[in-house]
Design a protein around this motif. Sequence first.
Motif, PDB file in Angstrom:
ATOM      1  N   VAL A  54       0.850  -1.188   0.000  1.00 47.35           N
ATOM      2  CA  VAL A  54       0.000   0.000   0.000  1.00 47.35           C
ATOM      3  C   VAL A  54       0.886   1.239   0.000  1.00 47.35           C
ATOM      4  O   VAL A  54       1.768   1.389   0.849  1.00 47.35           O
ATOM      5  CB  VAL A  54      -0.930   0.002   1.233  1.00 47.35           C
ATOM      6  CG1 VAL A  54      -1.711   1.295   1.303  1.00 47.35           C
ATOM      7  CG2 VAL A  54      -1.855  -1.182   1.189  1.00 47.35           C
TER       8      VAL A  54
ATOM      9  N   ASN B 246      -0.388   4.823  -0.449  1.00 50.84           N
ATOM     10  CA  ASN B 246      -1.027   5.928   0.264  1.00 50.84           C
ATOM     11  C   ASN B 246      -2.167   5.376   1.102  1.00 50.84           C
ATOM     12  O   ASN B 246      -3.126   4.848   0.572  1.00 50.84           O
ATOM     13  CB  ASN B 246      -1.568   6.963  -0.725  1.00 50.84           C
ATOM     14  CG  ASN B 246      -0.460   7.571  -1.558  1.00 50.84           C
ATOM     15  OD1 ASN B 246       0.652   7.716  -1.079  1.00 50.84           O
ATOM     16  ND2 ASN B 246      -0.760   7.920  -2.793  1.00 50.84           N
ATOM     17  N   THR B 247      -2.060   5.520   2.404  1.00 49.25           N
ATOM     18  CA  THR B 247      -3.120   5.036   3.283  1.00 49.25           C
ATOM     19  C   THR B 247      -4.048   6.194   3.641  1.00 49.25           C
ATOM     20  O   THR B 247      -3.579   7.283   3.971  1.00 49.25           O
ATOM     21  CB  THR B 247      -2.551   4.437   4.574  1.00 49.25           C
ATOM     22  OG1 THR B 247      -1.793   5.430   5.251  1.00 49.25           O
ATOM     23  CG2 THR B 247      -1.684   3.243   4.277  1.00 49.25           C
TER      24      THR B 247
ATOM     25  N   TRP C 212      -7.904   5.152   8.392  1.00 49.63           N
ATOM     26  CA  TRP C 212      -7.426   3.827   8.780  1.00 49.63           C
ATOM     27  C   TRP C 212      -6.617   3.890  10.065  1.00 49.63           C
ATOM     28  O   TRP C 212      -6.456   2.885  10.750  1.00 49.63           O
ATOM     29  CB  TRP C 212      -6.566   3.216   7.694  1.00 49.63           C
ATOM     30  CG  TRP C 212      -7.321   2.769   6.493  1.00 49.63           C
ATOM     31  CD1 TRP C 212      -8.655   2.905   6.256  1.00 49.63           C
ATOM     32  CD2 TRP C 212      -6.779   2.126   5.348  1.00 49.63           C
ATOM     33  NE1 TRP C 212      -8.974   2.390   5.033  1.00 49.63           N
ATOM     34  CE2 TRP C 212      -7.840   1.907   4.451  1.00 49.63           C
ATOM     35  CE3 TRP C 212      -5.515   1.731   4.980  1.00 49.63           C
ATOM     36  CZ2 TRP C 212      -7.665   1.295   3.221  1.00 49.63           C
ATOM     37  CZ3 TRP C 212      -5.335   1.132   3.756  1.00 49.63           C
ATOM     38  CH2 TRP C 212      -6.412   0.907   2.892  1.00 49.63           C
TER      39      TRP C 212
ATOM     40  N   TRP D   8      -2.719   0.592  11.381  1.00 49.79           N
ATOM     41  CA  TRP D   8      -3.696  -0.294  10.753  1.00 49.79           C
ATOM     42  C   TRP D   8      -3.064  -1.622  10.341  1.00 49.79           C
ATOM     43  O   TRP D   8      -3.764  -2.617  10.187  1.00 49.79           O
ATOM     44  CB  TRP D   8      -4.331   0.376   9.540  1.00 49.79           C
ATOM     45  CG  TRP D   8      -3.404   0.527   8.378  1.00 49.79           C
ATOM     46  CD1 TRP D   8      -2.547   1.544   8.132  1.00 49.79           C
ATOM     47  CD2 TRP D   8      -3.236  -0.399   7.305  1.00 49.79           C
ATOM     48  NE1 TRP D   8      -1.851   1.334   6.980  1.00 49.79           N
ATOM     49  CE2 TRP D   8      -2.258   0.140   6.439  1.00 49.79           C
ATOM     50  CE3 TRP D   8      -3.805  -1.623   6.983  1.00 49.79           C
ATOM     51  CZ2 TRP D   8      -1.846  -0.501   5.284  1.00 49.79           C
ATOM     52  CZ3 TRP D   8      -3.396  -2.272   5.833  1.00 49.79           C
ATOM     53  CH2 TRP D   8      -2.426  -1.704   4.994  1.00 49.79           C
TER      54      TRP D   8
ATOM     55  N   THR E 231     -10.287  -1.945   6.404  1.00 49.36           N
ATOM     56  CA  THR E 231      -9.235  -1.186   5.728  1.00 49.36           C
ATOM     57  C   THR E 231      -9.258  -1.493   4.237  1.00 49.36           C
ATOM     58  O   THR E 231     -10.068  -0.932   3.523  1.00 49.36           O
ATOM     59  CB  THR E 231      -7.857  -1.500   6.343  1.00 49.36           C
ATOM     60  OG1 THR E 231      -7.619  -2.901   6.274  1.00 49.36           O
ATOM     61  CG2 THR E 231      -7.767  -1.043   7.787  1.00 49.36           C
ATOM     62  N   MET E 232      -8.423  -2.388   3.804  1.00 44.81           N
ATOM     63  CA  MET E 232      -8.324  -2.687   2.374  1.00 44.81           C
ATOM     64  C   MET E 232      -9.486  -3.511   1.869  1.00 44.81           C
ATOM     65  O   MET E 232      -9.734  -3.540   0.666  1.00 44.81           O
ATOM     66  CB  MET E 232      -7.008  -3.441   2.084  1.00 44.81           C
ATOM     67  CG  MET E 232      -5.788  -2.611   2.296  1.00 44.81           C
ATOM     68  SD  MET E 232      -4.295  -3.538   1.987  1.00 44.81           S
ATOM     69  CE  MET E 232      -4.359  -3.730   0.233  1.00 44.81           C
TER      70      MET E 232
END
Length: 112
Positions: free
Chosen positions: A39, A41-42, A46, A50, A109-110
Amino acid sequence: MVQPQHQQTHLSPPDPLAPAMLLGAGFAFLAISFFVFGVDNTPPEWGRSWMIRPLIITPLAGATGGAVYHFLDRLRAKGKINGNLALILSLIIYVVGLWMGIVLGLAGTMWD
């Protein structure tokens, strides 16, 4: 030559459970690392930490799959289950458990 009437059978000690669990957890850690560390850019919602939940839950699911393989392999060694059936069943249980671990780890999250 006189043959002894009572032959003693020496049973080998059981294989330890830890190596199978560590191997299962290692593969699961590599699988989840591909997603987590890939990943760029989070999103800020989150949170900063995370990554902790998927990196804990998924290897635990993999370790459980490794334990299932160990126990089914012990049944195979005792002759209570066919070897091919034990291997296929272990693989199916591991893949489903790994998938569930990834889903639970990345939920919120994802995975959303």
